[in-house]
Design a protein around this motif. Structure first.
Motif: not given
Length: 328
Positions: A170-198
């Motif tokens: 029953g554990h929760h999925a977690q991203a690696m610290k490197e992923v979170i650090d990259a998002i927090m340090d970013a100047d721009q986050i780009v989502l897509g293009p791609g399947s919205l739900f998948t």
């Protein structure tokens, strides 16, 4: 030395490598955060046999950012023919990633090792270090698990969420610290293009990834799809796409949306070949403004192979313009 703007692209599928290739030769620090909830094709077979993170989207991201010669890329992307029953349909790159993951004990370390070998321009981070399962609830109240099953159901999706595939405790999925650090340090986050739900939402539904996107000071840019997707976004407008993202994130977190306004010629698309798409995404600019979005509408269309795609160079130009506007 001048600071290179940090851009994090979150996604999967065929859209992610297009944007990565466009940004590769620009003066930006690229991090690709790649979905690991794919369960179709070669990736799905390897995942089922070896219980490994599906490698297909990671393979395409590596090829998009590598500085290796074309012959090396062709070898890495080579897919065995169906007559080779033992290896049928498997891409060589998928087998190499799977082997390295077994050697190194996890996919994250394997991809960093391979990034070094392949002279990657930037960083490629699997969003999680374990296979994840996508789950969906439909508007008729039914629920389903597995990316390919969800899309094949052709029902209206109400919400999606992620569970670890090896969910014994029953554990929760977690991203690696490197992923979170990259998002927090970013100047721009780009989502897509791609399947919205998948391709996009599976990443954002990992708790610490969603939290980081909500908290980051970076501008969050969504590249809206040109065509709706069967079994996922039938009859969606651009505002519907953003609404679903915001609902899953729990607030108005999409700052800017790139919208294609160039009409797609009706007689150009081969719907048998591109059987996942159904019609051009409708426009609802009022609906976008109500969600607090900056809207950049332009001709982002590239017609090729009887399909409708994003024009990589035009999209990248707009992303760079936004970076300069934010920095100035």
């Amino acid at each position: 030395m001048q600071h290179k703007p940090k851009v994090v692209i979150i996604g999967g599928g065929t859209g992610l490598p297009i944007i990565l290739r466009g940004l590769r030769d620009q003066s930006v620090d690229i991090t690709a955060v790649v979905t690991v909830a794919d369960d179709g094709g070669s990736s799905g077979i390897l995942r089922n046999y070896i219980n490994v993170v599906p490698p297909g989207d990671i393979r395409n991201a590596l090829v998009a950012l590598t500085e290796l010669p074309q012959i090396d890329k062709d070898i890495f992307q080579y897919r065995f023919e169906s007559s080779d029953s033992f290896l049928a349909g498997h891409a060589i790159g998928n087998l190499i990633i799977t082997a390295l993951a077994e050697m190194k004990g996890n996919i994250f370390t394997a991809v960093q090792e391979l990034s070094s070998l392949m002279k990657i321009h930037g960083h490629i981070f699997p969003v999680a270090n374990e296979p994840l399962t996508l789950n969906a609830e439909f508007y008729d109240g039914t629920k389903m698990s597995g990316e390919s099953e969800i899309t094949a159901a052709h029902k209206q999706i109400k919400r999606v969420w992620i569970t670890p595939s090896n969910d014994d405790d029953g554990h929760h999925a977690q991203a690696m610290k490197e992923v979170i650090d990259a998002i927090m340090d970013a100047d721009q986050i780009v989502l897509g293009p791609g399947s919205l739900f998948t391709s996009i939402l599976p990443n954002l539904m990992i708790q610490n990834v969603g939290d980081a996107v909500r908290k980051t000071k970076a501008e969050v840019v969504y590249i809206c799809n040109i065509m709706t997707q069967k079994g996922e976004t039938d009859h969606f407008t651009d505002a519907d796409h953003v609404r679903v993202l915001n609902e899953h994130l729990g607030g108005h977190y999409i700052d800017t949306v790139l919208v294609n306004i160039q009409p797609v010629p009706e007689d150009y698309i081969n719907f048998q070949e591109w059987n996942e798409i159904s019609q051009p995404v409708g426009h609802d600019f009022e609906g976008l403004r109500k969600q607090g979005c900056r809207v950049i509408s332009a001709n982002f269309l590239r017609l090729r192979d009887n399909g409708a795609f994003h024009d990589r160079d035009k999209v990248v130009t707009e992303l760079l313009n936004r970076l300069h506007d934010v920095h100035d």
